[in-house]
Motif scaffolding. Sequence first.
Motif, PDB file in Angstrom:
ATOM      1  N   THR A  40       0.845  -1.196   0.000  1.00 45.18           N
ATOM      2  CA  THR A  40       0.000   0.000   0.000  1.00 45.18           C
ATOM      3  C   THR A  40       0.877   1.243   0.000  1.00 45.18           C
ATOM      4  O   THR A  40       2.102   1.155   0.016  1.00 45.18           O
ATOM      5  N   GLU A  41       0.243   2.373   0.040  1.00 39.09           N
ATOM      6  CA  GLU A  41       0.975   3.639   0.178  1.00 39.09           C
ATOM      7  C   GLU A  41       1.099   3.968   1.660  1.00 39.09           C
ATOM      8  O   GLU A  41       0.638   5.008   2.134  1.00 39.09           O
ATOM      9  N   TYR A  42       1.758   3.060   2.390  1.00 38.64           N
ATOM     10  CA  TYR A  42       1.866   3.185   3.843  1.00 38.64           C
ATOM     11  C   TYR A  42       2.656   4.416   4.277  1.00 38.64           C
ATOM     12  O   TYR A  42       2.481   4.914   5.386  1.00 38.64           O
ATOM     13  N   PHE A  43       3.515   4.923   3.426  1.00 37.43           N
ATOM     14  CA  PHE A  43       4.339   6.074   3.769  1.00 37.43           C
ATOM     15  C   PHE A  43       3.507   7.339   3.945  1.00 37.43           C
ATOM     16  O   PHE A  43       3.972   8.333   4.484  1.00 37.43           O
ATOM     17  N   ARG A  44       2.256   7.331   3.509  1.00 36.11           N
ATOM     18  CA  ARG A  44       1.364   8.481   3.697  1.00 36.11           C
ATOM     19  C   ARG A  44       0.866   8.593   5.140  1.00 36.11           C
ATOM     20  O   ARG A  44       0.410   9.646   5.556  1.00 36.11           O
ATOM     21  N   VAL A  45       0.932   7.486   5.877  1.00 33.01           N
ATOM     22  CA  VAL A  45       0.565   7.487   7.295  1.00 33.01           C
ATOM     23  C   VAL A  45       1.822   7.095   8.066  1.00 33.01           C
ATOM     24  O   VAL A  45       2.250   5.941   8.030  1.00 33.01           O
ATOM     25  N   SER A  46       2.417   8.056   8.755  1.00 31.29           N
ATOM     26  CA  SER A  46       3.725   7.837   9.370  1.00 31.29           C
ATOM     27  C   SER A  46       3.730   6.718  10.415  1.00 31.29           C
ATOM     28  O   SER A  46       4.761   6.084  10.632  1.00 31.29           O
TER      29      SER A  46
END
Length: 174
Positions: free
Chosen positions: A61-67
């Motif tokens: 996923t785009e996990y880097f968008r949620v620190s």
Amino acid sequence: MEESPGSQTVITTTSSSSSYSDHFSTSTLAYDKHFLRTVPGILILAEIVLGLMVWTLIAGTEYFRVSAFGLVMFVAVFYWVLTVFFLIIYLTMAYTRITHVPWATVGLCFNSSAFLLYFVAAVVDAVSVRQAGHRKHDFSSWAASSFFAFMVSLCYAGNAYFSYKSWRSRDEGN
């Protein structure tokens, strides 16, 4: 004695003190085929499979968008690698050849810390799922990773219990 220009003299010495090689033998690799049939062995396999699920579900996923998912990824990958390492140590029975390491204490510390950090990561994962918002794919993956993180936490708690029993019996034996 006359030496030719291409000849060399080699001097070797031996020491009577014990060396590292006296305590670690690599001459034969043992394989404990019964370890995977024990409860700790089954729990380690479950930790590896479920831990792999945690970090692959998040990594897709785009996990880097949620620190907060950075912590979850760190804990998941860190303990996954170490658990694979310990599985190899137990399967090859290397712990019987490396006698200077207090394996019962190491196992207790490892499994206890893995439980605590994985439980914190599972809670962070569960709380952060709501931040997925309108991204349905991310929401589903993060929710599933949260479930698997709690399952891995339970496995590490079980192994911490068995490590404690092993540590305690070893401590009582001395």
